[in-house]
Motif scaffolding. Structure first.
Motif, PDB file in Angstrom:
ATOM      1  N   UNK A   1       0.894  -1.410   0.002  1.00 38.36           N
ATOM      2  CA  UNK A   1      -0.238   0.191  -0.035  1.00 38.36           C
ATOM      3  C   UNK A   1       0.551   1.382  -0.106  1.00 38.36           C
ATOM      4  N   UNK A   2       2.445   1.378   0.813  1.00 40.33           N
ATOM      5  CA  UNK A   2       2.844   2.462   0.601  1.00 40.33           C
ATOM      6  C   UNK A   2       3.657   2.470  -0.267  1.00 40.33           C
ATOM      7  N   UNK A   3       3.963   1.493  -1.251  1.00 39.99           N
ATOM      8  CA  UNK A   3       4.689   2.149  -1.749  1.00 39.99           C
ATOM      9  C   UNK A   3       3.578   1.832  -3.587  1.00 39.99           C
ATOM     10  N   UNK A   4       2.266   2.099  -3.621  1.00 39.27           N
ATOM     11  CA  UNK A   4       1.434   2.495  -4.189  1.00 39.27           C
ATOM     12  C   UNK A   4       1.507   3.977  -4.150  1.00 39.27           C
ATOM     13  N   UNK A   5       0.427   4.214  -2.479  1.00 37.16           N
ATOM     14  CA  UNK A   5       0.869   5.780  -2.235  1.00 37.16           C
ATOM     15  C   UNK A   5       1.979   6.164  -1.625  1.00 37.16           C
ATOM     16  N   UNK A   6       2.338   6.461  -1.744  1.00 38.84           N
ATOM     17  CA  UNK A   6       2.420   8.025  -3.009  1.00 38.84           C
ATOM     18  C   UNK A   6       3.376   7.377  -4.465  1.00 38.84           C
TER      19      UNK A   6
ATOM     20  N   UNK B   1     -20.835   3.327  16.624  1.00 39.08           N
ATOM     21  CA  UNK B   1     -21.624   4.738  15.872  1.00 39.08           C
ATOM     22  C   UNK B   1     -20.290   5.859  17.087  1.00 39.08           C
ATOM     23  N   UNK B   2     -19.721   5.244  18.242  1.00 42.25           N
ATOM     24  CA  UNK B   2     -19.377   6.638  19.249  1.00 42.25           C
ATOM     25  C   UNK B   2     -17.841   6.509  18.894  1.00 42.25           C
ATOM     26  N   UNK B   3     -17.208   5.404  18.169  1.00 42.37           N
ATOM     27  CA  UNK B   3     -15.498   4.813  18.180  1.00 42.37           C
ATOM     28  C   UNK B   3     -14.740   6.371  16.878  1.00 42.37           C
ATOM     29  N   UNK B   4     -13.548   6.688  17.971  1.00 42.69           N
ATOM     30  CA  UNK B   4     -12.867   7.768  17.825  1.00 42.69           C
ATOM     31  C   UNK B   4     -11.716   7.085  16.471  1.00 42.69           C
ATOM     32  N   UNK B   5     -11.801   6.037  15.681  1.00 44.39           N
ATOM     33  CA  UNK B   5     -11.089   5.230  14.953  1.00 44.39           C
ATOM     34  C   UNK B   5      -9.874   5.162  14.820  1.00 44.39           C
ATOM     35  N   UNK B   6      -9.282   4.998  13.431  1.00 48.28           N
ATOM     36  CA  UNK B   6      -7.833   4.095  13.921  1.00 48.28           C
ATOM     37  C   UNK B   6      -6.960   5.409  14.267  1.00 48.28           C
ATOM     38  N   UNK B   7      -5.654   4.896  13.953  1.00 45.37           N
ATOM     39  CA  UNK B   7      -4.308   6.014  14.391  1.00 45.37           C
ATOM     40  C   UNK B   7      -2.923   4.857  14.191  1.00 45.37           C
ATOM     41  N   UNK B   8      -2.028   5.556  13.659  1.00 50.65           N
ATOM     42  CA  UNK B   8      -1.208   5.145  13.150  1.00 50.65           C
ATOM     43  C   UNK B   8       0.064   4.142  13.986  1.00 50.65           C
TER      44      UNK B   8
ATOM     45  N   UNK C   1      -1.323   5.030   5.544  1.00 48.59           N
ATOM     46  CA  UNK C   1      -2.001   3.918   4.711  1.00 48.59           C
ATOM     47  C   UNK C   1      -2.299   3.185   5.678  1.00 48.59           C
ATOM     48  N   UNK C   2      -1.982   3.375   6.815  1.00 47.14           N
ATOM     49  CA  UNK C   2      -2.565   2.311   7.417  1.00 47.14           C
ATOM     50  C   UNK C   2      -4.520   2.829   7.389  1.00 47.14           C
ATOM     51  N   UNK C   3      -4.617   3.732   7.869  1.00 48.15           N
ATOM     52  CA  UNK C   3      -6.463   4.880   7.914  1.00 48.15           C
ATOM     53  C   UNK C   3      -6.640   4.327   6.435  1.00 48.15           C
TER      54      UNK C   3
ATOM     55  N   UNK D   1      -9.598   1.392   7.064  1.00 54.92           N
ATOM     56  CA  UNK D   1     -11.194   2.462   6.746  1.00 54.92           C
ATOM     57  C   UNK D   1     -11.597   1.473   5.217  1.00 54.92           C
ATOM     58  N   UNK D   2     -11.202   0.679   4.389  1.00 51.70           N
ATOM     59  CA  UNK D   2     -11.852  -0.555   3.894  1.00 51.70           C
ATOM     60  C   UNK D   2     -12.167  -1.917   4.391  1.00 51.70           C
ATOM     61  N   UNK D   3     -11.440  -2.330   5.267  1.00 53.24           N
ATOM     62  CA  UNK D   3     -11.680  -3.372   6.524  1.00 53.24           C
ATOM     63  C   UNK D   3     -12.665  -2.429   6.945  1.00 53.24           C
TER      64      UNK D   3
END
Length: 473
Positions: free
Chosen positions: A115-120, A409-416, A425-427, A431-433
């Motif tokens: 993923x990191x090689x693809x972007x950017x 629904x109140x989850x604050x989501x991902x971090x690296x 790219x881990x975000x 998000x895909x998952x």
């Protein structure tokens, strides 16, 4: 070989719908999640690199230096330390990492790296020993156009929070605040000053606090007062988040007078017992948390690691050599007691708890629910799948258990939680998952096929919840 030419189960690897197993999952990701900004509220990035807008010289500098995940994989693959953290050239280190990548198949490193090689960088080849030099040279050319601040903008990073030693003068944060206001916040990580395991470590902490505050420390009260001065200094420099890492939450003190005496022993250069050191840590941590509450901070507790296990590598490389792992300590009783102590006096602020042992998933998910008080949506958070758990299975399991036992629904989501500026790219990975999980529930008839409701949920988890939760005022 082109990554897009490799067919797996009828689908190419790393195609635009990577990890998205249905038309609905693709729509939710591409129409909603993909372009949401990023709030990276916990990482180990260098404040100097952000403030100075560092331009990395090559891929090894940005990709391999300090990356414990890659170090561990290379060691497991039989790579000499000379080609990991040693004096070999950056090109040689990249070659050995490239030779290791095919061996990481089904490890999250395989997904993250590509993923990191693809972007950017636009590289859609499968990295291996054969194409290592070509990929290295191509990425190095692209990297010239991506100094750190450009990279942050490329990944749509709204703001990030670093992890900083409590005695840091925050000069780089001050520079960033003047030149790129609101982009980078300090994070108060006082673990070093809470380590009373040896007189030598305490002496270093005491001398550092005295120098930073100009205050002579003659007793425990002085030490706590100097500590709180550092909290205020961080606050005055924009800090609104603290972070703590423990094997388990510290014990609450049952003999305050005895701890005063134990602290005097430390001042005299004497060793104190393990229980005394732990209770001393707990007593001071309570005072810190009361101060955080007063200032309106978010406090984070990362619990369950056993650190620096390999003495040989510790002597060679020092701490953070990639020799930490999951601890198996009991967690519930101490955490409940600590949070309850603060809640009883209405001094429990916004809190994020993270577990490293997957056996504690349900423990932490239900612990968060014990101390919600109706004042803030999701005030007590069970944090994102952390460290060894921030892979596909771990993220899915965390979200499923959170959904069952709390309010996803109140989850604050991902971090690296990363030292690499490519790890944003881990975000995308998360998000895909997330979008795939929700779409799968719809297709199974387990949640409504209400796209507006789904999109609101996704926007919240990816960005809006964290934006509301981490107030910078």
């Amino acid at each position: 070989m082109q990554a897009t030419d490799l067919m797996q189960g009828g689908k190419p690897f790393l195609h635009p719908d990577f990890l998205l197993e249905s038309k609905l999952a693709s729509e939710l990701y591409h129409d909603v999640a993909a372009d949401m900004p990023i709030i990276d509220y916990h990482n180990h990035l260098s404040p100097a690199d952000v403030a100075n807008n560092r331009r990395f010289g090559n891929m090894t500098e940005i990709w391999l230096h300090g990356d414990h995940y890659k170090w561990r994989a290379m060691r497991a693959n039989g790579i000499s330390e000379a080609f990991i953290t040693g004096k070999s050239s950056d090109r040689e280190k990249f070659r050995h990492w490239s030779a290791t990548v095919p061996r990481t198949l089904r490890n999250p490193l395989y997904h993250w790296s590509h993923l990191e090689l693809l972007n950017p960088f636009g590289v859609n080849e499968l990295l291996n020993a054969t194409n290592a030099d070509a990929v290295y040279d191509r990425c190095n050319e692209v990297l010239k156009d991506f100094p750190v601040q450009t990279l942050l903008n490329h990944y749509k990073v709204s703001w990030l929070c670093t992890t900083d030693h409590p005695l840091d003068d925050l000069a780089f944060h001050q520079k960033a605040a003047a030149e790129i206001p609101g982009k980078m916040l300090p994070g108060f990580r006082p673990d070093a000053l809470l380590d009373f395991s040896t007189p030598q470590k305490f002496s270093t902490s005491k001398e550092g606090l005295e120098k930073a505050t100009g205050k002579e420390i003659r007793n425990l009260a002085d030490y706590i007062d100097a500590f709180l001065q550092r909290v205020q200094y961080f606050h005055d420099n924009g800090c609104r988040i603290s972070d703590h890492g423990f094997g388990a939450m510290p014990q609450l003190a049952n003999d305050a007078a005895g701890l005063d005496k134990a602290f005097t022993h430390l001042l005299e250069g004497k060793t104190i017992s393990v229980d005394q050191a732990d209770q001393l840590r707990g007593l001071i941590l309570l005072e810190l948390c009361r101060k955080y509450h007063q200032l309106g901070w978010v406090q984070q507790f990362h619990v369950g690691a056993i650190r620096n296990n390999n003495t040989r590598l510790g002597i060679l490389l020092g701490a953070d050599a990639g020799t930490d792992s999951i601890h198996d300590l009991p967690q519930a009783e101490r955490m409940a007691a600590f949070l309850n102590q603060l809640d009883t006096t209405n001094q429990l602020g916004r809190t994020v708890i993270y577990n490293l042992n997957p056996a504690d998933n349900a423990v932490f998910a239900t612990m968060a629910g014990n101390f919600q008080d109706g004042s803030i949506p999701g005030k007590i958070q069970w944090g994102a799948a952390w460290w060894f758990l921030d892979q596909k299975d771990g993220m899915e399991e965390q979200f499923k258990i959170l959904s069952n036992m709390g309010l996803a629904s109140r989850f604050i989501g991902m971090l690296t939680d990363s030292r690499s500026f490519l790890s944003f790219s881990r975000h995308e990975y998360f998000r895909r998952i997330l979008c795939n999980l929700l779409a799968d529930d719809v297709l199974k008839g387990q949640i409504p096929a209400d796209k507006n409701m789904l999109k609101e949920l996704i926007r919240g988890i990816c960005y809006e919840n964290a934006r509301a939760y981490f107030s910078k005022d």
